[in-house]
Design an enzyme around this catalytic site. Structure first.
Site, PDB file in Angstrom:
ATOM      1  N   ILE A  12     -75.928  40.357  13.841  1.00 41.57           N
ATOM      2  CA  ILE A  12     -75.492  41.731  13.556  1.00 41.57           C
ATOM      3  C   ILE A  12     -73.962  41.794  13.563  1.00 41.57           C
ATOM      4  O   ILE A  12     -73.334  42.484  12.751  1.00 41.57           O
ATOM      5  CB  ILE A  12     -76.102  42.715  14.580  1.00 41.57           C
ATOM      6  CG1 ILE A  12     -77.635  42.659  14.515  1.00 41.57           C
ATOM      7  CG2 ILE A  12     -75.612  44.149  14.314  1.00 41.57           C
ATOM      8  CD1 ILE A  12     -78.349  43.475  15.584  1.00 41.57           C
ATOM      9  N   TYR A 153     -84.637  41.277  29.930  1.00 38.34           N
ATOM     10  CA  TYR A 153     -83.755  41.687  28.832  1.00 38.34           C
ATOM     11  C   TYR A 153     -83.690  43.213  28.728  1.00 38.34           C
ATOM     12  O   TYR A 153     -82.609  43.808  28.664  1.00 38.34           O
ATOM     13  CB  TYR A 153     -84.259  41.082  27.509  1.00 38.34           C
ATOM     14  CG  TYR A 153     -83.552  41.619  26.289  1.00 38.34           C
ATOM     15  CD1 TYR A 153     -82.211  41.312  26.047  1.00 38.34           C
ATOM     16  CD2 TYR A 153     -84.217  42.447  25.371  1.00 38.34           C
ATOM     17  CE1 TYR A 153     -81.553  41.813  24.925  1.00 38.34           C
ATOM     18  CE2 TYR A 153     -83.574  42.938  24.257  1.00 38.34           C
ATOM     19  CZ  TYR A 153     -82.234  42.620  24.038  1.00 38.34           C
ATOM     20  OH  TYR A 153     -81.585  43.126  22.933  1.00 38.34           O
TER      21      TYR A 153
END
Ligand SMILES: NC(=O)c1ccc[n+]([C@@H]2O[C@H](COP(=O)([O-])OP(=O)(O)OC[C@H]3O[C@@H](n4cnc5c(N)ncnc54)[C@H](O)[C@@H]3O)[C@@H](O)[C@H]2O)c1
Length: 320
Positions: A12, A153
Site C-alpha cells: 500500500i 495483530y
C-alpha cells in the site's frame, strides 16, 4: 506538501508514494525492508519510484529505533505523517506476538511522540478491518464498540487507535485512522489470499480452502484505497477513524471462481479447517468515509482481479 511515509516500500505504501509524488508532493519514506516477504520486492517497488521521481528520499530504518527515527524526523521536518509501516500478517502475529507488538504498538508510539515533538500537522495511520473481530452484524460501522480482537495483530491495531486518541487528546494532534479492508492489486502482498490463489491457479498448483468456502471478505482494490488515503491526508479532522473498504463482500467460493475466470484455469482445491484468528465475514460500512472524505470505491472484484492477473503475468519474475 512534505509527507513522511512509513512502510513506503511495501504494497500500500509504494502505491501511496506514487500517487503523492505524481500530484507533486515531496515524499520521505522510512522502511526497514524486512524479510516478512522477499525484500527484493520492496526494493523493486522503491527503485521503480526512484526512476520516475526526484522528490523522494528513502531511509532504511526501523521504527522501533527511536533515536534513528528522531534524527530523521528532525532533519526532514515533514508537515504530515502517513504511517503505514507494520507487521501485517494475522496468522504470523499468532506465531510471533512480541515482534508484532513491538513493531506495531511501540513503533506507532514512537511516531506519535515525534509527530508532536516535530510539530506535524496531521497523523494518518493504517488500522485494519481486523479490529472488528467476530461481529454478529454487518456491515461494520466505525462506532461499533470493539473490545474483542481475536488475533495479536488485531489487538495491536486497536492499540494504535487508542494511542492516537491519547495523543490527540493530550497534544491536540489531528489523527486519522484508516481501517483497510483486505487490499489487493498489483504488487500485492504475496502472503495474502488474492496473490497466493492467483499464483497457484496460474501455475497449476493446489490452493488451500480454509473452511467450507462460505466465509466472506470485503476485498478492496488498491487504487480505491490510495484515493481514500490521499483524501484522508488532505482533510485533517480532530480525531477520526474511517473504514476504507469496497462495501461488496464476496464469498471464498466466488472469490476462487473469479480468479479461475481471470486466469483461465481451474483451481485444484485442498480443503482445510478454518484457521484460528480468521473471521467469518468482513464488510465495511463506508457511509462515513463517503460523507467526510468523498470516498467512493469504483472497482468490482472481477475487474480488479483481472488487472492483477495481467500485472502478475508481466512481473512473474519478481516472485520466482
Ligand atoms: N494489505 C491489506 O489488506 C491491509 C489490510 C488492513 C490493514 N493493512 C495495514 O496497512 C499497512 C500496509 O500494509 P501492506 O499490505 O502494504 O503491508 P506491507 O508488508 O507490504 O507493507 C508494510 C511495510 O512496512 C515495513 N515495515 C514493517 N516493519 C517495519 C519497521 N519496524 N520499521 C520500518 N518499516 C517497517 C515493511 O518492510 C513493509 O515494506 C499496514 O499497517 C497493515 O497493517 C493492510
Amino acid at each position: 506538501m512534505k509527507i513522511l511515509l512509513t512502510g513506503g516500500a511495501g504494497f500500500i505504501g509504494s502505491h501511496t508514494a506514487r500517487a503523492l509524488l505524481t500530484r507533486g508532493d515531496e515524499v520521505i519514506i522510512i522502511d526497514d525492508f524486512n524479510d516478512y516477504y522477499p525484500p527484493r520486492i520492496k526494493r523493486h517497488n522503491v527503485a521503480t519510484l526512484q526512476q520516475s521521481f526526484d522528490r523522494l528520499r528513502v531511509y532504511e530504518a526501523d521504527i522501533r529505533d527511536f533515536d534513528t527515527l528522531r534524527t530523521i524526523m528532525y532533519r526532514e521536518a515533514c508537515q504530515k505523517i502517513c504511517h503505514l509501516a507494520a507487521r501485517a500478517g494475522v496468522r504470523a502475529s499468532i506465531a510471533d506476538p512480541l515482534l508484532y507488538t513491538q513493531t506495531n504498538v511501540l513503533g506507532t508510539l514512537h511516531l506519535l511522540e515525534l509527530a508532536v515533538e516535530t510539530g506535524a500537522e496531521h497523523f494518518v495511520y493504517a488500522s485494519s478491518s481486523s479490529v472488528y473481530g467476530e461481529m454478529p452484524t454487518a456491515p461494520f460501522r466505525e462506532d461499533m464498540p470493539l473490545d474483542k480482537p481475536i488475533s495479536p495483530y488485531a489487538a495491536t491495531k486497536k492499540a494504535c487507535e487508542l494511542l492516537a486518541y491519547t495523543y490527540h487528546h493530550l497534544h491536540g494532534l489531528p489523527c486519522t485512522g484508516l481501517r483497510f479492508f483486505t487490499v489487493y492489486g498489483p504488487a500485492g502482498r504475496p502472503d495474502m489470499a488474492p496473490f497466493l490463489f492467483t499464483w497457484n491457479i496460474m501455475h497449476g498448483h493446489p490452493i488451500t480452502r480454509f473452511g467450507d468456502g462460505s466465509s466472506q471478505r470485503d476485498y478492496t482494490y488498491i487504487d480505491d484505497i490510495v484515493t481514500g488515503v490521499l483524501a484522508a491526508l488532505d482533510r485533517p479532522f480532530g480525531y477520526e477513524i474511517f473504514n476504507l473498504g469496497n462495501h461488496r463482500p464476496i464469498s471464498l467460493n466466488d472469490f476462487i471462481a473469479a480468479i479461475e475466470h481471470a486466469v483461465g484455469a481451474k483451481a485444484i482445491i485442498h480443503e482445510a479447517p478454518r484457521q484460528p484468528g480468521d473471521v467469518s465475514m468482513t464488510c465495511a460500512d463506508i457511509a462515513k468515509a463517503r460523507a467526510l472524505l468523498g470516498y467512493e470505491p469504483h472497482t468490482p472484484f472481477e475487474v480488479g482481479i483481472t488487472h492483477f492477473v495481467g500485472w502478475l503475468r508481466a512481473n512473474r519474475h519478481l516472485y520466482l
